[in-house]
Design a protein around this motif. Sequence first.
Motif, PDB file in Angstrom:
ATOM      1  N   ARG A  31      -0.266  13.525  14.538  1.00  0.00           N
ATOM      2  CA  ARG A  31      -0.128  14.899  13.977  1.00  0.00           C
ATOM      3  C   ARG A  31      -0.804  15.993  15.006  1.00  0.00           C
TER       4      ARG A  31
ATOM      5  N   GLN B 238       2.322   2.777   7.678  1.00  0.00           N
ATOM      6  CA  GLN B 238       1.559   3.796   7.183  1.00  0.00           C
ATOM      7  C   GLN B 238       0.228   4.182   8.095  1.00  0.00           C
TER       8      GLN B 238
ATOM      9  N   ASP C 261       0.574   8.973   6.800  1.00  0.00           N
ATOM     10  CA  ASP C 261       1.838   9.405   7.353  1.00  0.00           C
ATOM     11  C   ASP C 261       2.568   8.075   7.611  1.00  0.00           C
TER      12      ASP C 261
ATOM     13  N   PHE D  14       5.798   6.126   8.597  1.00  0.00           N
ATOM     14  CA  PHE D  14       6.752   5.945   9.690  1.00  0.00           C
ATOM     15  C   PHE D  14       7.905   4.754   9.481  1.00  0.00           C
TER      16      PHE D  14
ATOM     17  N   LYS E  62      10.115   6.677  13.604  1.00  0.00           N
ATOM     18  CA  LYS E  62      10.334   8.024  13.315  1.00  0.00           C
ATOM     19  C   LYS E  62       9.622   8.260  12.255  1.00  0.00           C
ATOM     20  N   TYR E  63       9.553   9.650  12.145  1.00  0.00           N
ATOM     21  CA  TYR E  63       8.333  10.123  10.915  1.00  0.00           C
ATOM     22  C   TYR E  63       9.345  10.171   9.766  1.00  0.00           C
TER      23      TYR E  63
ATOM     24  N   THR F 101       4.962  11.471   4.145  1.00  0.00           N
ATOM     25  CA  THR F 101       3.612  11.597   4.010  1.00  0.00           C
ATOM     26  C   THR F 101       3.348  11.352   2.451  1.00  0.00           C
TER      27      THR F 101
ATOM     28  N   ASP G 262      14.697  13.324  12.709  1.00  0.00           N
ATOM     29  CA  ASP G 262      13.351  13.905  12.655  1.00  0.00           C
ATOM     30  C   ASP G 262      12.487  13.559  14.102  1.00  0.00           C
TER      31      ASP G 262
ATOM     32  N   GLU H 147      10.822  11.595  16.408  1.00  0.00           N
ATOM     33  CA  GLU H 147      11.122  10.261  16.603  1.00  0.00           C
ATOM     34  C   GLU H 147      10.633   9.871  18.029  1.00  0.00           C
TER      35      GLU H 147
ATOM     36  N   PHE I 287       4.028  15.487  15.738  1.00  0.00           N
ATOM     37  CA  PHE I 287       4.777  16.146  14.728  1.00  0.00           C
ATOM     38  C   PHE I 287       3.967  16.772  13.901  1.00  0.00           C
TER      39      PHE I 287
ATOM     40  N   PRO J  33       3.380  17.286   9.841  1.00  0.00           N
ATOM     41  CA  PRO J  33       3.818  16.585   8.273  1.00  0.00           C
ATOM     42  C   PRO J  33       4.639  17.602   7.696  1.00  0.00           C
TER      43      PRO J  33
END
Lengths: 1214, 87
Positions: free
Chosen positions: A272, A300, A305, A307, A324-325, A328, A365, A367, A385, A387
């Motif tokens: 984050r 997680q 988050d 992934f 990759k995200y 959340t 997204d 990644e 990234f 959220p």
Amino acid sequence: MYLYSLTLQQATGIICAINGNFSGGKTQEIAVARGKILDLLRPDENGKIQTIHSVEVFGAIRSLAQFRLTGAQKDYIVVGSDSGRIVILEYNKEKNVFDKVHQETFGKSGCRRIVPGQYLAVDPKGRAVMVGACEKQKLVYVLNRDTAARLTISSPLEAHKSHTICYSVCGVDCGFDNPLFAAIELDYSEADQDPTGQAASEAQKHLTFYELDLGLNHVSRKWSEPVDNGANMLVTVPGGADGPSGVLVCAENFVIYKNQGHPDVRAVIPRRADLPAERGVLVVSAAMHKQKTMFFFLIQTEYGDVFKVTLDHDGDNVSELKIKYFDTIPVAASICVLKLGFLFAASEFGNHGLYQFQAIGEEPDVESSSSSLMETEEGFQPVFFQPRRLKNLVRIDQVESLMPLMDMKILNLFEEETPQIFSLCGRGPRSSLRILRPGLAVSEMADSALPGQPSAVWTVKKNVSDEFDAYIVVSFTNATLVLSIGETVEEVNDSGFLGTTPSLAVSLIGDDSLMQVHPNGIRHIREDGRINEWRTPGKRSIVKVGYNRLQVVIALSGGELIYFEADMSGQLMEVEKHEMSGDVACLDIAPVPEGRQRSRFLAVGSYDNTVRILSLDPDDCLQILSVQSVSSAPESLLFLEVQASIGGDDGADHPANLFLNSGLQNGVLFRTVVDMVTGQLSDSRSRFLGLKPPKLFSISVRGRSAMLCLSSRPWLGYIHQGHFLLTPLSYQTLEFAAPFSSDQCAEGVVSVAGDALRIFMIDRLGETFNETVVPLRYTPRKFVIHPKRKLLVIIESDQGAFTAEEREAARKECFAAGGVGENGNGGADQMENGADDKDKEDPLSDEQYGYPKAESEKWVSCIRVLDPKSAKTTCLLELQDNEAAYSVCTVNFHDKEYGTLLAVGTVKGMQFWPKKNLVAGFIHIYRFVEDGKSLELLHKTQVEGVPLALCQFQGRLLAGIGPILRLYDLGKKRLLRKCENKLFPNTIISIQTYRDRIYVGDIQESFHYCKYRRDENQLYIFADDCVPRWLTASHHVDFDTMAGADKFGNVYFVRLPQDVSEEIEEDPTGGKIKWEQGKLNGAPNKVDEIVQFHVGDVVTCLQKASMIPGGSESIMYGTVMGGIGALHAFTSRDDVDFFSHLEMHMRQEHPPLCGRDHMAYRSAYFPVKDVIDGDLCEQFPTLPMDMQRKIADELDRTPAEILKKLEDARNKII
Amino acid sequence: MQASDRFNINSQLEHLQAKYVGTGHGDLSRFEWAVNIQRDSYASYIGHYPMLAYFGIAENESIGRERYNFMQKMLLPCGLPPDREDD
């Protein structure tokens, strides 16, 4: 003193969850461990989580795993617990129980360092299971099938390595080659020997593969290679034909693919953007999803988050690892991906969620990939990234969880019939005040006003084979209204019912005709519209009616009974008449048994306080079979068949009992067993339901017959998991009710109250409490109630978080930055931002994403005044400068200038690690203004330690500041020290007072009894405990007795011996001379431990309260895992004898499911003393019938009497 | 080993020490004793989930992070070992 311990609400937190086909067939279930409880959950067709089975195992479950033998259709559950045993369970669908297939002992019991049970790993092909400990020991069991296809288990094979800490184990998928297990290990032997610290700094975690050679029946270390030192978790990668095999090593900030003979493939976990630089990103839960053509992982992080991890591979060669995200969601202890497209997330704290997949993260997204991994001088280049809102998941259901229950008070603030439980739950942004009421939650579906005051309501079908009801018939004092049920509910006039008269009963008769009973006769409406009317003889009118589908009995004024039966053609025929001695108060006919012509029993209640059973058989028609006298005139009667068994629907070994329920005018419900053959009444039990005479109605709950009792509040009697439960509904007073079934609502209830017609459904059967939730801002710590105004004052605080203003500022900044591309990691991301501008405007809910992490020395805190009735916060003071509130109390100083004041103990700059440290402690004094709705700071007094406990005492304020107990008086500018005692061992965490005694709880050394001598102005300790107890909760029980709970999950009571207590009260010096002598560095007197019980969960709050009106009080406790329990004192020696014998037999005949010895579990830290475990006793009905009889014989009773005793014991508490 | 040795108290102790990590002996130093106690405590915290949750609330960390921290602390629970006197 003997206590009966009963769990009122089982723990709601989940420690681990697994999914599989435990019942066989296509349905997927989730097995969850809630500490000492094992539950089986299933999402139903509407996407609601249903509990199928729940069992308390009297042991701490630490890990769960599922496996399937090759070619089998069903998964087994392996349980790793503190029993020192491996237990394999199979879910038995027919009986709805877990069957213990195997139980093999391998070590000592208890959660120990080297006794396996902490980790479980299974071979993906179900051929072996590894059970590991934190250190040294790992055991491998070979699983196989015998000739009868039963599961067999081998003796254990050792894979021990001493001086080695194990972080995680998992099975390696290698098809049908020899089973492999992987483990993250760390050898500490050299670090322990090397004073220079070099060995410790060079200590290296290794990934080790253990091979089970099935031919040699031997486990060997096959391969060991250094792995990232932040490694903490392993995830199996599909192998054989499905994938490249090997494992994913989740480490702090990285995910690494490793396999024997394969180079590492490493990718960073995106961070984050607002995360402080010194914090890592740790994976806390992971799940693998495999389909025919592809597989992926969901991991997680500790911030919530999720992934998606994918591997690009060509055969066994992995070329790229991508992270990759995904989305959340709140941090989960376990996540389970179900085949039906659901994701179950068992939250660490707060409600659990069931999510549905909308997508599987195919869209671009943020990644990170192994191929773009950049190594710089400072390490690997991070990927950032931001959220965002849920894109791939949508939440469809949540399961309530009180975890962690921080504080609880039981009070009747709303002036309802029973007190409410006010509980502080949750953590950080998911904190809440939950108001719990005993009873089932009700969801109202319709509420419409009627013209006038209705007196009764019925629903009828047009044909016996119809699924749904056709009409709702409402009776008024002089009219009847018919509503037809369709798309909407509307009035109709063509139904054939007589509208100009009130009705006494409306029902389906025969297969397809309708009956309306009104005071002057019976109107029989045939299916073709023909109407037959039977009129009462003379001027007499019908007063009461009893009916089922084929039989009708009416009572005329004066006491004459007339019995009708529907014949083959559906015609109602008068069969018999009978003159009763006086007016009839109520009537009921038992439902027609399956495959019979008629029911045999008619119950008649009379005003002479009797209930009679009459026969309806043609041979002895309307002859009295038995009579029972009751304590007051019966108001309503209902026959109910109760099949209390957890077995299948056949109930072969648990025959159903027919119960006659009588609602009496004094508000008591009287339940009696009716002998199915002779009609004799026996084995009666009574329960007070409310101030109004209960009216009883038969309804259907989960397809079984149940009973609705309407007194001053509604109650539901129904069968849940083999127990008959009588539970209040959290709904207003109702006058009359009927079952309701339509295509929108299969099992509803239609009711009348006042001038309203209400349709409602009963949710979540089996729950003891229903809750009203008021969200809070930070983790709630404690609360007090303003004694006069009935307002709650809650203190909340969180470490390592930003204040509301800082968060708001950061958020604005983030949204402003969002427009210009928040990071340079992917061009695709900017497109997303452009397209989803709307999403950006919506503030991200902290509840979902958690608060951004700040440095650990930052604190946020607030003091809140909340009006519980309106659930509104009337005042919220946010503390500034890293100050956090720790204690709170209301205080009336003796000069009475200000009335009730609020004292709050705070600390500035609290630090736990590496050493406990603080800048300063303060005691704030607030004045209540605006009718108590707001607070005004009077002054703030600096103190030298943490004020963890505050209490009013004789018009002054007692404060526990570290090891000092100090008495303060109110001054103009600050608090004034009056007296102090510095002799407490560690830190004072609780103070309670009674008369001139002060009961002080120390964080580590249990209770200290103190006295204050006003004339000498001295505080001194006259008695203490000889057992070191790490107190977490305490409660003052009586003058000499304290109840406490310690960190290890024990509840105990201590009492000052009677003679010592008297001596101290009589001694003019108050035992002071003796005190000066002291004993063993402690007080001259010692308290005795009189009660001791291991709850198995950290108890955070204790309180004495009564949950039933007029009932005696019990000690209620709440736990970290969100459970609520009660300890109730026995009043008679006979009961103590009975329950201790029952407990003894239950221990012998029904040992706990996961292999822990019951007595050893309840005595885990100290031997259990004078507490009988009601949870074990309540498992009695789940035993096979012959076992029940055996135990009952030993106790000189019948099984029914034991069930009644158990029911009575529970009814005394709730 | 002779049959009589099996019942010898010392051999029994040795057996225990080999089997159960943390079994003490006469020459146990203060440091070794403390290390064992600490490791046992950490293992107990990890095994008792409610306790982990309790710590997690106090430190405002996730339970997974608490578990990891406790595992990490098992390496050197009491800091570096003291210099050996006989060296």
